[in-house]
Design a protein around this motif. Sequence first.
Motif, mmCIF file in Angstrom:
data_model
loop_
_atom_site.group_PDB
_atom_site.id
_atom_site.type_symbol
_atom_site.label_atom_id
_atom_site.label_comp_id
_atom_site.label_asym_id
_atom_site.label_seq_id
_atom_site.Cartn_x
_atom_site.Cartn_y
_atom_site.Cartn_z
ATOM 1 N N THR A 121 14.589 -0.743 5.212
ATOM 2 C CA THR A 121 13.685 -1.316 6.206
ATOM 3 C C THR A 121 12.450 -1.906 5.538
ATOM 4 O OG1 THR A 121 12.610 0.799 6.626
ATOM 5 C CG2 THR A 121 14.421 0.179 8.095
ATOM 6 N N ASN A 150 18.501 0.203 7.988
ATOM 7 C CA ASN A 150 19.138 -0.592 9.031
ATOM 8 C C ASN A 150 20.629 -0.641 8.742
ATOM 9 O OD1 ASN A 150 16.252 -2.477 8.884
ATOM 10 N ND2 ASN A 150 16.872 -1.466 10.745
ATOM 11 N N GLN A 177 14.585 -6.116 3.897
ATOM 12 C CA GLN A 177 15.925 -6.294 4.444
ATOM 13 C C GLN A 177 16.915 -6.889 3.447
ATOM 14 O OE1 GLN A 177 17.422 -5.559 7.603
ATOM 15 N NE2 GLN A 177 15.739 -4.135 7.429
ATOM 16 N N GLN A 200 14.027 4.953 6.081
ATOM 17 C CA GLN A 200 14.665 4.326 7.237
ATOM 18 C C GLN A 200 15.600 3.233 6.746
ATOM 19 O OE1 GLN A 200 11.864 3.110 10.226
ATOM 20 N NE2 GLN A 200 10.679 4.976 10.014
ATOM 21 N N THR A 250 18.671 1.402 13.371
ATOM 22 C CA THR A 250 17.842 2.001 12.337
ATOM 23 C C THR A 250 18.062 3.506 12.359
ATOM 24 O OG1 THR A 250 16.196 0.261 12.626
ATOM 25 C CG2 THR A 250 15.495 2.218 11.426
#
Length: 139
Positions: free
Chosen positions: A99, A85, A102, A83, A47
């Motif tokens: 985030t 991933n 997903q 944020q 992340t």
Amino acid sequence: MGPCLGQDYLPGEDSSSVIVWECNGNPDQRWSADVVSFNLNNGLPDTVHLVNDNNQCLGVWGGDVRRGAGASAWDCNGNPDQQWNVEPVGGGMVRLHSTYHQELCLGLNNGGTWNGNTAIVWDCNNNSDQKFVGTNFGI
């Protein structure tokens, strides 16, 4: 050199849309990853906050979680919309998952790489507009 993500400046605003543009080395196109967490299986960043040299983070306008929501560069605030991933997809390329959701990934509107096209979040897929050179983000 291919297109880069940068900012479409709005005078007097604290934020701006994120667009694709011919790489020019300007601060809005120089991104680095501020690692929030690491993947324990492979030791790679899991992340990240993506911060440009204008000290603004890549996020989604207003934390919108709908398909097609526009990406923005905004003062870093730690909110989940800033944020991402990181998913390695081979060849030094990565896919960036929101985030918030997903199943949504950073991509380009209609998959277009023309100057001025906007970055958006969309259902994750294998299309090339959702694959980014990891080293361009310090990943």
